[in-house]
Design an enzyme around this catalytic site. Sequence first.
Site, PDB file in Angstrom:
ATOM      1  N   ASP A  32      -7.419  -4.183   7.522  1.00 58.52           N
ATOM      2  CA  ASP A  32      -6.692  -5.210   6.769  1.00 58.52           C
ATOM      3  C   ASP A  32      -6.161  -6.339   7.656  1.00 58.52           C
ATOM      4  O   ASP A  32      -5.582  -7.305   7.146  1.00 58.52           O
ATOM      5  CB  ASP A  32      -5.525  -4.582   5.987  1.00 58.52           C
ATOM      6  CG  ASP A  32      -6.012  -3.805   4.778  1.00 58.52           C
ATOM      7  OD1 ASP A  32      -7.203  -3.891   4.457  1.00 58.52           O
ATOM      8  OD2 ASP A  32      -5.189  -3.106   4.149  1.00 58.52           O
ATOM      9  N   ASN A  60       0.802  -1.229   0.000  1.00 55.17           N
ATOM     10  CA  ASN A  60       0.000   0.000   0.000  1.00 55.17           C
ATOM     11  C   ASN A  60       0.833   1.276   0.000  1.00 55.17           C
ATOM     12  O   ASN A  60       0.292   2.373  -0.139  1.00 55.17           O
ATOM     13  CB  ASN A  60      -0.977   0.006   1.187  1.00 55.17           C
ATOM     14  CG  ASN A  60      -2.102  -0.993   0.970  1.00 55.17           C
ATOM     15  OD1 ASN A  60      -2.217  -1.574  -0.112  1.00 55.17           O
ATOM     16  ND2 ASN A  60      -2.915  -1.193   1.990  1.00 55.17           N
ATOM     17  N   ARG A  81      -2.323 -11.039  -4.820  1.00 55.46           N
ATOM     18  CA  ARG A  81      -2.376  -9.581  -4.993  1.00 55.46           C
ATOM     19  C   ARG A  81      -1.535  -8.874  -3.933  1.00 55.46           C
ATOM     20  O   ARG A  81      -1.010  -7.786  -4.188  1.00 55.46           O
ATOM     21  CB  ARG A  81      -3.825  -9.079  -4.873  1.00 55.46           C
ATOM     22  CG  ARG A  81      -4.711  -9.450  -6.043  1.00 55.46           C
ATOM     23  CD  ARG A  81      -6.034  -8.728  -5.942  1.00 55.46           C
ATOM     24  NE  ARG A  81      -5.823  -7.399  -5.401  1.00 55.46           N
ATOM     25  CZ  ARG A  81      -6.613  -6.799  -4.527  1.00 55.46           C
ATOM     26  NH1 ARG A  81      -7.698  -7.399  -4.110  1.00 55.46           N
ATOM     27  NH2 ARG A  81      -6.332  -5.600  -4.082  1.00 55.46           N
TER      28      ARG A  81
END
Length: 418
Positions: free
Chosen positions: A305, A23, A397
């Site tokens: 998350d 991120n 991912r």
Amino acid sequence: MEKIIVKKSPALVGSVRVSGAKNAALPILAASILGTEDIFLEDVPELKDVEIIIEVLESLGCKIEKLGKNNLKINSKNLNNTETDYQLMNKMRASFLVMGPLLARMGETSTSFPGGCNIGSRPIDLHLKGFEALGAKIDMNEDVIVASCDELVGANIYLDFPSVGATENIIMAATTAKGETIIDNAAKEPEIVDLANFLNKMGAKVMGAGTSTIQIKGVEKLRGCSHQIIPDRIEAGTFMVAAAISDGDIEVENVISSHMRPIIAKLIESGAKVIEDDDKIRVIGCKEKKAINIKTLPYPGFPTDMQAQFLALMTQLEGESHAIETVFENRFMHVNELKRMGANIEIDDRDAAVFGASKLHGAEVRATDLRAGAALILAGIVAEGETIISDIYHIDRGYEDIEEKFRSLGANIERINL
Ligand code: UD1
């Protein structure tokens, strides 16, 4: 189709190095569009999401060279396209992060609505509101969003919610805007600070990142620079939970402790021992595990998350634990999968009550999103028998070398191609 098979494993023991933060890498790669000189990035994780943003940048005309597994050289001198590819936007929500830099550099950008994990409606209104405040004109129909401007001019922008992506997109758009931009109620995540540090190395003037008020003084142009991506606090947290859930003893290397406060606090509450040492955190699990409550919040609150991984842990805690999800409205899809493995979980709106400890058993389950996939691996480590996880593209991912890393700690995990 690829699947991950996890078999009941012994206590996980050993040390593992955390990769660079997904991120942080994504917005930083998007921000590299802002200049024309070479950018060198270290610790860029090898992930599907990173591959996608690289494809997006290449489709815009940027040149990207891999200088080793985790090092990239980016040059955006020949950027010549302002339209992002529908397929790429649809694959990953973070592709939308090129919108701010494109607007700043080219004065226009055209894109479709972003896709990504199916964890909620995930609107982009705050991004667009920010661009409009900076002087952009936004035209939208069902499929396409076009943003254009003669020039961007600094403005005062209040975010209704401290959205990570909107804060990043607005910061990037404002770096070369005329005058000063103030973002109030900005997101305070460490990845925002990493982006600001990177932009400042490029010559931008971004102040206050990491607080809720960020000030950006527009500069004429940005230059090249080198930057190392910060460690991934979610990957670190996932391995910390792996130690706790398996009664193991794991040293997580390349971690910034101050980014891990809520995770450390909740692991200690559950009975685990946590030892911090420079850029390492050692977690020692214990047999007597106590129920805990978590509530996801923007940073420095408990990260959404990590909610799925903690739900997996809660199935092994004695008593009634609760996870309240306040950031995304649809982030309990992993609950049904954990239930297939024997977990006792009841959902009431945004509150998941977990009644533990449950004897989990292997099952055929689906990684419903990225972090849900990680939660299923963690549950599979302590479940009797074999857990077969499908839709693992979600896991790819966001986790670099996931099976290798878990295997190095003693987990029975393999990837198969059926
Ligand atoms: C980022 C992270 C993601 C993490 C999330 C929250 C990246 C690439 N992804 O996602 O892993 O789960 O932060 O920590 O960094 N919202 C709006 N309007 C907007 C934008 C967001 O209402 O314009 C809402 C969303 O629907 C959601 C909440 O704000 O409910 C948080 O979203 P946001 O912080 O924007 O998350 P992302 O940047 O998409």
